[in-house]
Design a protein around this motif. Structure first.
Motif, mmCIF file in Angstrom:
data_model
loop_
_atom_site.group_PDB
_atom_site.id
_atom_site.type_symbol
_atom_site.label_atom_id
_atom_site.label_comp_id
_atom_site.label_asym_id
_atom_site.label_seq_id
_atom_site.Cartn_x
_atom_site.Cartn_y
_atom_site.Cartn_z
ATOM 1 N N ARG A 34 0.802 -1.160 0.159
ATOM 2 C CA ARG A 34 0.126 0.058 0.053
ATOM 3 C C ARG A 34 0.926 1.328 0.037
ATOM 4 N NH1 ARG A 34 -2.285 -4.417 1.637
ATOM 5 N NH2 ARG A 34 -4.575 -4.663 1.978
ATOM 6 N N SER A 35 2.175 1.243 -0.440
ATOM 7 C CA SER A 35 3.092 2.493 -0.436
ATOM 8 C C SER A 35 2.775 3.153 -1.926
ATOM 9 C CB SER A 35 4.273 1.962 -0.089
ATOM 10 O OG SER A 35 5.111 1.075 -0.868
ATOM 11 N N ALA A 36 2.120 2.325 -2.737
ATOM 12 C CA ALA A 36 2.096 2.824 -4.119
ATOM 13 C C ALA A 36 0.555 2.372 -4.497
ATOM 14 C CB ALA A 36 3.049 2.261 -5.139
ATOM 15 N N GLU A 37 0.028 3.054 -5.978
ATOM 16 C CA GLU A 37 -1.301 2.616 -6.312
ATOM 17 C C GLU A 37 -0.938 2.242 -7.868
ATOM 18 O OE1 GLU A 37 -4.224 2.635 -5.059
ATOM 19 O OE2 GLU A 37 -3.635 3.653 -3.131
ATOM 20 N N ALA A 38 -1.815 1.119 -8.181
ATOM 21 C CA ALA A 38 -1.596 0.787 -9.675
ATOM 22 C C ALA A 38 -1.959 1.932 -10.575
ATOM 23 C CB ALA A 38 -2.382 -0.364 -9.999
ATOM 24 N N PRO A 39 -1.029 2.334 -11.566
ATOM 25 C CA PRO A 39 -1.555 3.371 -12.277
ATOM 26 C C PRO A 39 -2.444 2.790 -13.709
ATOM 27 C CG PRO A 39 0.810 2.748 -13.032
ATOM 28 C CD PRO A 39 0.189 2.045 -11.668
ATOM 29 N N THR A 40 -2.261 1.465 -13.888
ATOM 30 C CA THR A 40 -3.188 0.901 -14.994
ATOM 31 C C THR A 40 -3.841 -0.125 -14.274
ATOM 32 O OG1 THR A 40 -1.550 -0.552 -15.677
ATOM 33 C CG2 THR A 40 -1.441 1.734 -16.618
ATOM 34 N N ALA A 41 -5.146 -0.587 -15.132
ATOM 35 C CA ALA A 41 -5.577 -1.680 -15.065
ATOM 36 C C ALA A 41 -5.000 -2.898 -15.080
ATOM 37 C CB ALA A 41 -6.962 -1.686 -15.817
ATOM 38 N N VAL A 42 -4.158 -3.193 -16.115
ATOM 39 C CA VAL A 42 -3.317 -4.125 -16.192
ATOM 40 C C VAL A 42 -2.494 -4.505 -14.962
ATOM 41 C CG1 VAL A 42 -1.636 -3.510 -17.404
ATOM 42 C CG2 VAL A 42 -2.186 -5.698 -17.907
ATOM 43 N N GLN A 43 -1.636 -3.318 -14.340
ATOM 44 C CA GLN A 43 -0.879 -3.541 -13.105
ATOM 45 C C GLN A 43 -1.881 -3.711 -11.939
ATOM 46 O OE1 GLN A 43 0.811 0.467 -14.054
ATOM 47 N NE2 GLN A 43 2.797 -0.658 -13.943
ATOM 48 N N LEU A 44 -2.941 -3.355 -11.957
ATOM 49 C CA LEU A 44 -3.750 -3.791 -10.777
ATOM 50 C C LEU A 44 -4.095 -5.135 -11.045
ATOM 51 C CD1 LEU A 44 -5.262 -3.140 -8.160
ATOM 52 C CD2 LEU A 44 -7.244 -2.691 -9.423
ATOM 53 N N MET A 45 -4.142 -5.654 -12.077
ATOM 54 C CA MET A 45 -4.799 -7.208 -12.386
ATOM 55 C C MET A 45 -3.329 -7.921 -12.024
ATOM 56 S SD MET A 45 -6.432 -9.458 -13.436
ATOM 57 C CE MET A 45 -5.593 -11.086 -12.715
ATOM 58 N N SER A 46 -2.040 -7.696 -12.252
ATOM 59 C CA SER A 46 -1.141 -8.363 -12.028
ATOM 60 C C SER A 46 -0.770 -8.188 -10.608
ATOM 61 C CB SER A 46 0.198 -7.783 -12.552
ATOM 62 O OG SER A 46 0.077 -7.814 -13.986
ATOM 63 N N SER A 47 -1.101 -7.098 -9.827
ATOM 64 C CA SER A 47 -1.069 -7.247 -8.320
ATOM 65 C C SER A 47 -2.004 -8.175 -7.526
ATOM 66 C CB SER A 47 -1.111 -5.831 -7.670
ATOM 67 O OG SER A 47 -2.361 -5.164 -8.105
ATOM 68 N N ARG A 48 -3.099 -8.067 -8.113
ATOM 69 C CA ARG A 48 -4.307 -8.717 -7.788
ATOM 70 C C ARG A 48 -3.668 -10.614 -7.738
ATOM 71 N NH1 ARG A 48 -9.148 -7.473 -6.024
ATOM 72 N NH2 ARG A 48 -10.030 -9.090 -7.042
ATOM 73 N N TYR A 49 -3.341 -10.756 -8.822
ATOM 74 C CA TYR A 49 -2.771 -12.146 -9.081
ATOM 75 C C TYR A 49 -1.781 -12.414 -8.114
ATOM 76 C CZ TYR A 49 0.030 -16.107 -10.761
ATOM 77 O OH TYR A 49 0.630 -17.297 -10.677
ATOM 78 N N THR A 50 -0.940 -11.632 -7.974
ATOM 79 C CA THR A 50 0.131 -11.814 -6.914
ATOM 80 C C THR A 50 -0.375 -12.016 -5.356
ATOM 81 O OG1 THR A 50 2.121 -10.747 -8.299
ATOM 82 C CG2 THR A 50 2.244 -10.668 -5.786
ATOM 83 N N ALA A 51 -1.370 -10.909 -5.205
ATOM 84 C CA ALA A 51 -2.144 -11.267 -3.911
ATOM 85 C C ALA A 51 -2.725 -12.588 -3.626
ATOM 86 C CB ALA A 51 -3.171 -10.125 -3.694
ATOM 87 N N PHE A 52 -3.159 -13.072 -4.811
ATOM 88 C CA PHE A 52 -3.695 -14.572 -4.797
ATOM 89 C C PHE A 52 -2.798 -15.657 -4.504
ATOM 90 C CE2 PHE A 52 -7.537 -13.246 -6.799
ATOM 91 C CZ PHE A 52 -8.734 -13.798 -6.026
ATOM 92 N N ALA A 53 -1.484 -15.233 -5.196
ATOM 93 C CA ALA A 53 -0.217 -16.161 -5.120
ATOM 94 C C ALA A 53 0.079 -16.256 -3.641
ATOM 95 C CB ALA A 53 0.798 -15.770 -6.057
ATOM 96 N N VAL A 54 0.345 -15.199 -2.977
ATOM 97 C CA VAL A 54 0.710 -15.007 -1.609
ATOM 98 C C VAL A 54 -0.241 -14.965 -0.526
ATOM 99 C CG1 VAL A 54 2.792 -13.859 -2.505
ATOM 100 C CG2 VAL A 54 1.091 -12.363 -1.391
ATOM 101 N N GLY A 55 -1.493 -15.149 -0.815
ATOM 102 C CA GLY A 55 -2.543 -15.132 0.178
ATOM 103 C C GLY A 55 -2.928 -13.959 0.676
ATOM 104 N N ASP A 56 -2.797 -12.892 0.169
ATOM 105 C CA ASP A 56 -3.180 -11.534 0.859
ATOM 106 C C ASP A 56 -4.578 -11.092 0.452
ATOM 107 O OD1 ASP A 56 -3.364 -8.891 1.576
ATOM 108 O OD2 ASP A 56 -1.394 -8.279 0.743
ATOM 109 N N ALA A 57 -5.658 -11.683 1.145
ATOM 110 C CA ALA A 57 -7.020 -11.587 1.314
ATOM 111 C C ALA A 57 -7.354 -9.982 1.289
ATOM 112 C CB ALA A 57 -7.876 -12.362 1.981
ATOM 113 N N ASP A 58 -6.655 -9.223 2.091
ATOM 114 C CA ASP A 58 -6.659 -8.033 2.547
ATOM 115 C C ASP A 58 -6.618 -7.134 1.473
ATOM 116 O OD1 ASP A 58 -7.612 -8.686 5.241
ATOM 117 O OD2 ASP A 58 -5.688 -7.931 6.088
ATOM 118 N N TYR A 59 -5.412 -7.407 0.577
ATOM 119 C CA TYR A 59 -5.219 -6.680 -0.548
ATOM 120 C C TYR A 59 -6.351 -6.962 -1.545
ATOM 121 C CZ TYR A 59 -3.134 -4.397 -4.565
ATOM 122 O OH TYR A 59 -2.661 -3.805 -5.700
#
Length: 136
Positions: A34-59
């Motif tokens: 949470r120290s940066a915001e995704a500037p594009t939808a594809v970057q948000l999509m990638s970060s959400r995939y990563t959140a699934f991969a590491v189990g970060d339900a809060d993100y």
């Protein structure tokens, strides 16, 4: 094998789980922290995939649009996310209000392997991108 628990974060110099080719510290790490915001939808999509991969339900909940966000989000600890492929994007740039990202996410669960193929919709609200929903 990496764990899906939120306690297992890649080190800043590890390869990012989204397989962008960048390190976690230069890619999805700042977004999940949470120290940066995704500037594009594809970057948000990638970060959400990563959140699934590491189990970060809060993100995942924090980046889900309030109009479609589930009350509870229970991640499957038995699922290991293996790879993300961005198939296509429509809109979703820094100055767009909405966007779509089509992706394939490979996973392994118990002894089976599979691919989640989805076309996700995103909205930019108050300058931040949010996941709205998707068609599998």
């Amino acid at each position: 094998m990496p764990s899906n628990s939120p306690q297992h974060r890649p080190a800043a110099d590890d390869r990012c789980p989204c397989r962008s080719g960048s390190t976690f510290g230069d890619c999805c790490g700042p977004l999940l922290a949470r120290s940066a915001e995704a500037p594009t939808a594809v970057q948000l999509m990638s970060s959400r995939y990563t959140a699934f991969a590491v189990g970060d339900a809060d993100y995942l909940r924090a980046t889900w649009h309030s109009s479609t966000r589930p009350l509870d989000l229970d991640l499957d600890d038995e699922t290991t996310w293996l790879a993300l492929e961005i198939v296509s994007t429509e809109r979703g740039g820094p100055f767009d209000r909405d966007g779509e990202v089509e992706f394939r996410a490979s996973y392994r669960s118990d002894r089976e392997r599979g691919v989640l193929h989805e076309r996700s919709r995103f909205l930019r609200d108050s300058g931040r991108w949010f996941y709205v929903d998707g068609d599998v």
